[in-house]
Structure formats: C-alpha cells, structure tokens
Design a protein around this motif. Structure first.
Motif, PDB file in Angstrom:
ATOM      1  N   ILE A 102       0.836  -1.197   0.000  1.00 52.09           N
ATOM      2  CA  ILE A 102       0.000   0.000   0.000  1.00 52.09           C
ATOM      3  C   ILE A 102       0.873   1.249   0.000  1.00 52.09           C
ATOM      4  O   ILE A 102       0.574   2.233  -0.687  1.00 52.09           O
ATOM      5  CB  ILE A 102      -0.954  -0.017   1.201  1.00 52.09           C
ATOM      6  N   ALA A 103       1.967   1.216   0.759  1.00 53.23           N
ATOM      7  CA  ALA A 103       2.881   2.355   0.781  1.00 53.23           C
ATOM      8  C   ALA A 103       3.506   2.575  -0.599  1.00 53.23           C
ATOM      9  O   ALA A 103       3.694   3.716  -1.031  1.00 53.23           O
ATOM     10  CB  ALA A 103       3.974   2.129   1.822  1.00 53.23           C
ATOM     11  N   ARG A 104       3.801   1.491  -1.294  1.00 52.43           N
ATOM     12  CA  ARG A 104       4.376   1.610  -2.642  1.00 52.43           C
ATOM     13  C   ARG A 104       3.374   2.250  -3.602  1.00 52.43           C
ATOM     14  O   ARG A 104       3.719   3.131  -4.393  1.00 52.43           O
ATOM     15  CB  ARG A 104       4.805   0.238  -3.160  1.00 52.43           C
ATOM     16  N   GLU A 105       2.122   1.799  -3.518  1.00 55.85           N
ATOM     17  CA  GLU A 105       1.087   2.383  -4.365  1.00 55.85           C
ATOM     18  C   GLU A 105       0.891   3.855  -4.041  1.00 55.85           C
ATOM     19  O   GLU A 105       0.704   4.689  -4.930  1.00 55.85           O
ATOM     20  CB  GLU A 105      -0.224   1.624  -4.177  1.00 55.85           C
ATOM     21  N   MET A 106       0.977   4.191  -2.772  1.00 55.90           N
ATOM     22  CA  MET A 106       0.852   5.580  -2.358  1.00 55.90           C
ATOM     23  C   MET A 106       1.953   6.435  -2.965  1.00 55.90           C
ATOM     24  O   MET A 106       1.708   7.547  -3.442  1.00 55.90           O
ATOM     25  CB  MET A 106       0.903   5.661  -0.835  1.00 55.90           C
ATOM     26  N   SER A 107       3.190   5.928  -2.973  1.00 60.66           N
ATOM     27  CA  SER A 107       4.309   6.691  -3.521  1.00 60.66           C
ATOM     28  C   SER A 107       4.132   6.930  -5.017  1.00 60.66           C
ATOM     29  O   SER A 107       4.527   7.980  -5.539  1.00 60.66           O
ATOM     30  CB  SER A 107       5.632   5.975  -3.247  1.00 60.66           C
ATOM     31  N   ILE A 108       3.533   5.975  -5.705  1.00 59.51           N
ATOM     32  CA  ILE A 108       3.295   6.127  -7.142  1.00 59.51           C
ATOM     33  C   ILE A 108       2.154   7.103  -7.395  1.00 59.51           C
ATOM     34  O   ILE A 108       2.238   7.978  -8.273  1.00 59.51           O
ATOM     35  CB  ILE A 108       2.994   4.758  -7.780  1.00 59.51           C
ATOM     36  N   ARG A 109       1.075   6.964  -6.630  1.00 62.58           N
ATOM     37  CA  ARG A 109      -0.078   7.838  -6.802  1.00 62.58           C
ATOM     38  C   ARG A 109       0.280   9.307  -6.566  1.00 62.58           C
ATOM     39  O   ARG A 109      -0.300  10.202  -7.184  1.00 62.58           O
ATOM     40  CB  ARG A 109      -1.188   7.455  -5.820  1.00 62.58           C
ATOM     41  N   ASN A 110       1.195   9.548  -5.639  1.00 60.81           N
ATOM     42  CA  ASN A 110       1.471  10.912  -5.216  1.00 60.81           C
ATOM     43  C   ASN A 110       2.811  11.435  -5.740  1.00 60.81           C
ATOM     44  O   ASN A 110       3.382  12.349  -5.164  1.00 60.81           O
ATOM     45  CB  ASN A 110       1.454  10.994  -3.685  1.00 60.81           C
ATOM     46  N   ALA A 111       3.321  10.863  -6.830  1.00 56.22           N
ATOM     47  CA  ALA A 111       4.599  11.311  -7.386  1.00 56.22           C
ATOM     48  C   ALA A 111       4.500  12.764  -7.829  1.00 56.22           C
ATOM     49  O   ALA A 111       3.546  13.170  -8.495  1.00 56.22           O
ATOM     50  CB  ALA A 111       4.994  10.417  -8.564  1.00 56.22           C
ATOM     51  N   ARG A 112       5.519  13.548  -7.467  1.00 55.09           N
ATOM     52  CA  ARG A 112       5.483  14.988  -7.736  1.00 55.09           C
ATOM     53  C   ARG A 112       6.869  15.472  -8.156  1.00 55.09           C
ATOM     54  O   ARG A 112       7.868  14.768  -7.988  1.00 55.09           O
ATOM     55  CB  ARG A 112       5.025  15.752  -6.488  1.00 55.09           C
ATOM     56  N   VAL A 113       6.912  16.689  -8.674  1.00 55.42           N
ATOM     57  CA  VAL A 113       8.165  17.313  -9.060  1.00 55.42           C
ATOM     58  C   VAL A 113       8.092  18.791  -8.697  1.00 55.42           C
ATOM     59  O   VAL A 113       7.025  19.408  -8.760  1.00 55.42           O
ATOM     60  CB  VAL A 113       8.425  17.131 -10.579  1.00 55.42           C
ATOM     61  N   ALA A 114       9.220  19.350  -8.254  1.00 56.46           N
ATOM     62  CA  ALA A 114       9.270  20.776  -7.923  1.00 56.46           C
ATOM     63  C   ALA A 114       9.339  21.598  -9.205  1.00 56.46           C
ATOM     64  O   ALA A 114      10.051  21.242 -10.147  1.00 56.46           O
ATOM     65  CB  ALA A 114      10.476  21.072  -7.039  1.00 56.46           C
TER      66      ALA A 114
END
Length: 312
Positions: A263-275
């Motif tokens: 679930i944590a892995r899916e969360m990291s993918i769902r919330n990928a961001r860039v400055a």
C-alpha cells in the motif's frame, strides 16, 4: 477492512521530533521547524538522505491534514510545511500570514491521488446520485475543493449535496457507520480505502491541476530565509530521487505510516510529484481555486493572488 487503528496510525497527532540528516546536522546554523502530513515531507526527506550534512537542525511536527498544519504555520508554531493548492489558498484568503515559497506539481493529472469514494456496496453510481446526501471531507481541503469542482462540472449548485466537515479519521468512521454517504479524500487515506474495495465516483482527472506548495510563515521568511531556501532545494532533489527509487521510498513510507509495504508503494506512485518554478500560468491556475471557493460562498477572497507567492 480499513480499521480505526489504521486511520489513527495515518492521522496521528501533532508531535515534535528533532531530526538530523544522516550526516549529523548541528544547531550551529539555527533551527528550522517543518510540519509534515503523515507519510509526507518527513518520510520523503528521510528516505532520500538529502538532509545529510546540513548545517542546521530540522524539528519535525506531524499533522493529519493540511488545515491544522497551515494553522500551525500561521500561528508561528511551525516555519514551513507542504500543503495542496486549495487548503493553502483557503488559509491565505482567511488572512493567515503565510506565503508559498516553492511549488510542486503532480506527475500527470491527479487522477489517482484523490477522489470521492463510496463503499463497495453503496447503490450510488455517480455524483448525481448523491443529491441531498452527505459527503464527508475537511473544510478548505483538496477534498472540499474536489466536491465543488465536480458539482460545477455537472452544472450542479454547491447545495446539491450536504457537505459534512470532519477530520480524515472521523470521516472514515462516519462512512463505515453510514452516517455519511461518501467521502472526498486524498493520499494516503484514499490509497488504503481503495485497497479495501471502496469505489471512486469522481477523481481529480481534468478537474484539478494537482499543485502543492511549500508554505512558510511571514516571520520565517523574514528571519530564516536562507534555511528555507536550502531546505526546499533539498526537498526538490528528494522528489527526483523518489521517482527513481520507488521501493526504497516505499519502505520508509511503510515504516513512517504503519501501512503495509504494498500500500505504501502504491501511495508513492499515486502521489509522485516534481518541484517547479512559479510561472505565470501556474499562478493563474490558482485563481480557479479561489473563484471556486468564492462562488460557493466559502471565502471572500479579498487578498491578491500574486502576493501569495514568493521565490526565495
């Protein structure tokens, strides 16, 4: 099922934690007080190691959502923290002495990072089926904004549904008990909800730009500008690191949140961001956020948008 314990692990309570980079920071260069939503900035910076060798101390405080985080920044209890565009502008238009000092955008449209969800057994199949029904979310949050944008897209008035303002943990409990009919929510809570079979009625695709901002108090900008500038640069580097090290990041997210690794892995993918920099187009997009809240009677919007953003 999505248990009360899981929600409490995610929501947590605000607590201060002295944090040094792995390289061993010291107090000689001062202290920067950083607020983090659960599984947010703190996990990212710790996982990436980008605080290694800093010449100042970072003191972390954790919050269950953007609203209490922004309240802490505005009151001077915290110097800096990351919040979505909607809660930031909601707080700014309420008169909070804060400014955005760095922008982040979602990689792709935020179709999987937030949504209006219902239980798998719910007879509700679309937004129009929620007429007169209750949707839980936090006031001024990106969940609140999503509801208003979704209604506007369907040419429905803000009072078409009954919005119930609750914290994430209370909202989930209300949904499970049937006290509300739907929940407008964001990561990490939506990630866990979807893993348990909850259905998405509306997501952020085509409705939200997906911007977020590092927000600092006016006092911190005046007194700790160099620390703020250094920290957000390291945060930008950490975002780049996270894109290339999904599993490593997920391990730290799992440890920080108590969520299972998958679930944590899916969360990291769902919330990928860039400055990203503050461009005229990015700032112009924020006017839509303000106009949406104003049209719904949620804010008066007396402060100029252009004054809300400051490049360090």
């Amino acid at each position: 099922m999505l248990t009360r314990r899981s929600m409490l692990v995610l929501s947590g309570t605000s607590l201060a934690l002295a944090a040094c980079g792995k390289g061993g920071s010291t107090n000689k260069g001062g202290v920067l007080r950083v607020g983090s939503q659960r599984g947010g900035t703190k996990a990212l910076l710790n996982a990436s190691g980008t605080l290694d060798g800093i010449g100042y101390s970072v003191e972390w405080s954790e919050f269950p959502a953007a609203q209490p985080l922004l309240e802490a920044i505005g009151s001077g209890a915290v110097d800096l923290g990351l919040a979505g565009d909607a809660p930031f502008l909601f707080a700014y238009q309420a008169g909070s002495p804060i400014k955005a000092v760095q922008a982040q955008t979602a990689i792709g449209r935020p179709s999987r990072a937030l949504g209006i969800v219902v239980p798998a057994s719910s007879p509700v199949q679309s937004l129009t089926d929620l007429k007169g029904k209750r949707i839980a979310t936090t006031r001024g949050s990106i969940g609140h904004y999503l509801i208003l944008r979704a209604l506007a897209a369907e040419k429905l008035p803000p009072d078409y549904v009954r919005i119930t303002y609750l914290s994430p943990s209370d909202a989930k409990a209300a949904l499970q008990s049937g006290a509300v009919d739907a929940w407008s929510v964001w990561v990490p809570y939506i990630t866990l909800a979807l893993s348990e079979g909850y259905r998405v009625l509306v997501d952020g695709k085509s409705l939200l730009a997906g911007a977020g901002f590092d927000v600092a108090s006016d006092a911190a900008i005046a007194g700790k500008r160099e620390l703020l500038k250094d920290f957000v640069a390291r945060e930008a580097a950490a975002l780049e690191w996270a894109k290339a090290h999904v599993d490593d990041y997920a391990k730290v997210l799992s440890r920080e949140t108590g969520l299972p690794f998958g679930i944590a892995r899916e969360m990291s993918i769902r919330n990928a961001r860039v400055a990203v920099p503050f461009t005229p187009s990015l700032i112009a997009e924020q006017q839509t956020v303000v106009d949406t809240f104003r049209a719904a009677g949620e804010i008066k919007a007396t402060r100029s948008i252009k004054d809300a953003f400051l490049t360090l």
